[in-house]
Scaffold this active site. Structure first.
Site, mmCIF file in Angstrom:
data_model
loop_
_atom_site.group_PDB
_atom_site.id
_atom_site.type_symbol
_atom_site.label_atom_id
_atom_site.label_comp_id
_atom_site.label_asym_id
_atom_site.label_seq_id
_atom_site.Cartn_x
_atom_site.Cartn_y
_atom_site.Cartn_z
ATOM 1 N N GLY A 17 -9.666 19.013 -18.759
ATOM 2 C CA GLY A 17 -9.711 18.119 -17.601
ATOM 3 C C GLY A 17 -8.941 16.824 -17.818
ATOM 4 O O GLY A 17 -9.352 15.754 -17.363
ATOM 5 N N ASN A 48 2.780 26.758 -18.944
ATOM 6 C CA ASN A 48 1.454 26.172 -19.125
ATOM 7 C C ASN A 48 0.453 27.336 -19.231
ATOM 8 O O ASN A 48 0.855 28.494 -19.339
ATOM 9 C CB ASN A 48 1.141 25.240 -17.948
ATOM 10 C CG ASN A 48 0.164 24.138 -18.343
ATOM 11 O OD1 ASN A 48 -0.833 24.386 -19.028
ATOM 12 N ND2 ASN A 48 0.439 22.934 -17.904
ATOM 13 N N LYS A 108 7.325 20.914 -16.175
ATOM 14 C CA LYS A 108 6.588 21.987 -16.863
ATOM 15 C C LYS A 108 6.019 22.949 -15.827
ATOM 16 O O LYS A 108 5.192 22.569 -14.990
ATOM 17 C CB LYS A 108 5.469 21.390 -17.705
ATOM 18 C CG LYS A 108 4.742 22.424 -18.550
ATOM 19 C CD LYS A 108 3.891 21.762 -19.607
ATOM 20 C CE LYS A 108 3.182 22.769 -20.485
ATOM 21 N NZ LYS A 108 2.356 22.111 -21.509
ATOM 22 N N LYS A 157 -0.427 14.098 -25.225
ATOM 23 C CA LYS A 157 -1.502 14.590 -24.360
ATOM 24 C C LYS A 157 -1.186 14.142 -22.931
ATOM 25 O O LYS A 157 -0.609 13.079 -22.721
ATOM 26 C CB LYS A 157 -2.851 14.012 -24.824
ATOM 27 C CG LYS A 157 -4.011 14.286 -23.867
ATOM 28 C CD LYS A 157 -4.313 15.772 -23.715
ATOM 29 C CE LYS A 157 -5.292 16.041 -22.571
ATOM 30 N NZ LYS A 157 -5.374 17.485 -22.223
ATOM 31 N N GLY A 158 -1.531 14.956 -21.955
ATOM 32 C CA GLY A 158 -1.250 14.634 -20.561
ATOM 33 C C GLY A 158 -1.811 13.271 -20.175
ATOM 34 O O GLY A 158 -2.995 12.996 -20.385
ATOM 35 N N GLY A 176 -2.287 30.935 -26.218
ATOM 36 C CA GLY A 176 -2.302 31.601 -27.531
ATOM 37 C C GLY A 176 -1.529 32.912 -27.519
ATOM 38 O O GLY A 176 -0.914 33.287 -26.508
ATOM 39 N N CYS A 208 -1.310 21.623 -14.269
ATOM 40 C CA CYS A 208 -2.595 21.581 -14.980
ATOM 41 C C CYS A 208 -3.678 22.256 -14.157
ATOM 42 O O CYS A 208 -3.973 21.833 -13.040
ATOM 43 C CB CYS A 208 -3.012 20.164 -15.296
ATOM 44 S SG CYS A 208 -4.517 20.160 -16.288
ATOM 45 N N GLY A 240 4.287 29.333 -25.218
ATOM 46 C CA GLY A 240 3.255 30.289 -24.804
ATOM 47 C C GLY A 240 3.007 31.244 -25.961
ATOM 48 O O GLY A 240 3.716 32.232 -26.117
HETATM 49 C C1 LIG Z 1 -6.715 22.296 -25.574
HETATM 50 C C2 LIG Z 1 -5.468 22.294 -24.734
HETATM 51 C C3 LIG Z 1 -5.126 21.163 -23.978
HETATM 52 C C4 LIG Z 1 -3.969 21.149 -23.196
HETATM 53 N N1 LIG Z 1 -3.636 20.010 -22.501
HETATM 54 C C5 LIG Z 1 -2.455 19.968 -21.816
HETATM 55 C C6 LIG Z 1 -2.050 18.768 -21.155
HETATM 56 O O1 LIG Z 1 -2.724 17.731 -21.186
HETATM 57 N N2 LIG Z 1 -0.858 18.788 -20.477
HETATM 58 C C7 LIG Z 1 -0.045 19.915 -20.444
HETATM 59 O O2 LIG Z 1 1.026 19.864 -19.848
HETATM 60 N N3 LIG Z 1 -0.420 21.056 -21.079
HETATM 61 C C8 LIG Z 1 -1.593 21.097 -21.757
HETATM 62 N N4 LIG Z 1 -1.955 22.250 -22.419
HETATM 63 C C9 LIG Z 1 -1.070 23.444 -22.335
HETATM 64 C C10 LIG Z 1 -0.186 23.581 -23.579
HETATM 65 O O3 LIG Z 1 0.673 22.479 -23.734
HETATM 66 C C11 LIG Z 1 0.665 24.885 -23.471
HETATM 67 O O4 LIG Z 1 1.477 24.822 -22.315
HETATM 68 C C12 LIG Z 1 -0.170 26.166 -23.396
HETATM 69 O O5 LIG Z 1 -1.328 26.063 -24.193
HETATM 70 C C13 LIG Z 1 0.624 27.417 -23.801
HETATM 71 O O6 LIG Z 1 1.144 27.296 -25.114
HETATM 72 P P1 LIG Z 1 0.377 27.875 -26.428
HETATM 73 O O7 LIG Z 1 0.028 29.298 -26.136
HETATM 74 O O8 LIG Z 1 1.335 27.673 -27.556
HETATM 75 O O9 LIG Z 1 -0.865 27.030 -26.583
HETATM 76 C C14 LIG Z 1 -3.135 22.302 -23.175
HETATM 77 C C15 LIG Z 1 -3.483 23.430 -23.932
HETATM 78 C C16 LIG Z 1 -4.622 23.434 -24.709
HETATM 79 C C17 LIG Z 1 -4.958 24.676 -25.528
#
Ligand SMILES: Cc1cc2nc3c(=O)[nH]c(=O)nc-3n(C[C@H](O)[C@H](O)[C@H](O)COP(=O)(O)O)c2cc1C
Length: 298
Positions: free
Chosen positions: A70, A189, A162, A43-44, A214, A127, A240
């Site tokens: 956040g 992201n 990223k 997690k970030g 998603g 972010c 992504g």
């Molecule tokens: C609930 C949630 C929390 C996320 N928190 C972070 C984060 O803390 N740091 C970060 O770099 N990306 C964060 N992301 C982005 C994901 O790592 C990813 O880049 C993005 O969701 C696209 O991939 P996906 O379509 O497979 O989810 C978050 C995504 C989601 C859905």
């Protein structure tokens, strides 16, 4: 062979849990053996602990979701003290995802990570959910160049930047980050997006906009991975909307060295295990010995 070399770091396979969708791993322990994974991006993490945003934080959309968490996290320091040694027992590569809103905070966080044996940092300059947040760095090349080069000076770890799909120009952004010292790039992201509650006559999220992820973003993310692959020579970690092994193969064929899975973990916690197995079966059926044979092949 599934083994993957990501800028000098050996992953047992190319499948990595995406930041923010896998916590620090604990919640997934009941579902599968985490040592099966190629890696986990935490997690970030930020210099100070964050409680995250108020109001609605996640919202379903057709073929996707929006989030406005956040950057809720316990701080880099508490992560290192309370979570890291447990994570290291999983027997997979741990990637420290670092976020923030000010350069000084990023640098201080990086200095703390420097004292650990984490091999690689994922720098989140994208972010969207923090006021005056990291995304400001990820939109414009000049601010990205500044933060990446400052972080580069502070760390001997591998540095994966990223990228935001909201960048003004994704190719130029990628080239800028390489010139500033990135060893790898991960993209994408979340996309900046809006949802409206028509009965409240207001935006669903307190911050108005939120990040879309998603399956609905997959074709756009894939196009961006392809463009970046054509523009730079360092490894790309594509993500992504990856939800199954076929998606993962598409991202590899578009130029990804490894892939990350985010939102799909929230739908089925075992998604990544199925993806790893599916890639292996595909390789056997197609007579592929090494994924480099199909990387960027389109
Ligand atoms: C609930 C949630 C929390 C996320 N928190 C972070 C984060 O803390 N740091 C970060 O770099 N990306 C964060 N992301 C982005 C994901 O790592 C990813 O880049 C993005 O969701 C696209 O991939 P996906 O379509 O497979 O989810 C978050 C995504 C989601 C859905």
């Amino acid at each position: 062979m599934m083994k993957t070399n990501l800028c000098g770091i050996e992953l047992k396979n190319p499948v990595i849990a995406a930041s923010g969708t896998f916590g620090f791993g604990r919640e997934f322990e009941p579902y599968f053996d985490l040592s099966l994974l190629g890696g986990i991006s935490t997690k970030g993490l930020t210099l100070q602990a964050r409680e995250g945003n108020k109001g609605i934080r996640v919202y379903e959309t057709p073929s996707g979701m929006m989030n406005s968490i956040g950057l809720q996290n316990p701080s880099v320091e508490v992560f290192i003290k309370d979570e890291l040694s447990h994570m290291q027992k999983y027997g997979t590569i741990i990637i420290a995802n670092i976020g923030g809103s000010q350069i000084e905070d990023y640098l201080e966080s990086i200095r703390k990570i420097e004292e650990t044996d984490i091999p690689i940092v994922e720098l989140n300059i994208s972010c969207p959910n923090v006021k005056e947040g990291g995304m400001a760095f990820g939109i414009r090349c000049d601010s990205a160049a500044k933060i990446v080069s400052e972080v580069r000076k502070e760390t001997s770890k591998k540095l994966m930047v990223k990228l935001s799909p909201n960048a003004e120009n994704i190719k130029e952004m990628a080239i800028t980050c390489v010139e500033a010292g990135a060893d790898a790039l991960s993209l994408v992201n979340t996309f900046n997006a809006l949802a409206i509650d028509i009965y409240r006559r207001k935006a669903v999220f307190n911050n108005i906009t939120a990040g879309l992820s998603g399956p609905c973003i997959k074709p756009i993310a894939l196009r961006m991975v392809r463009e970046v692959y054509q523009s730079v020579d360092i490894p790309i970690v594509g993500l992504g909307g990856i939800s199954n092994w076929q998606d993962a193969i598409e991202f590899i064929m578009a130029g990804s060295t490894a892939i990350q899975v985010g939102t799909a973990n929230l739908v089925n916690p075992k998604t990544m295990v199925d993806i790893i197995q599916g890639i292996q079966n595909f390789m056997e059926k197609e007579g592929i010995k090494n994924l480099s044979e199909i990387r960027g092949i389109i």
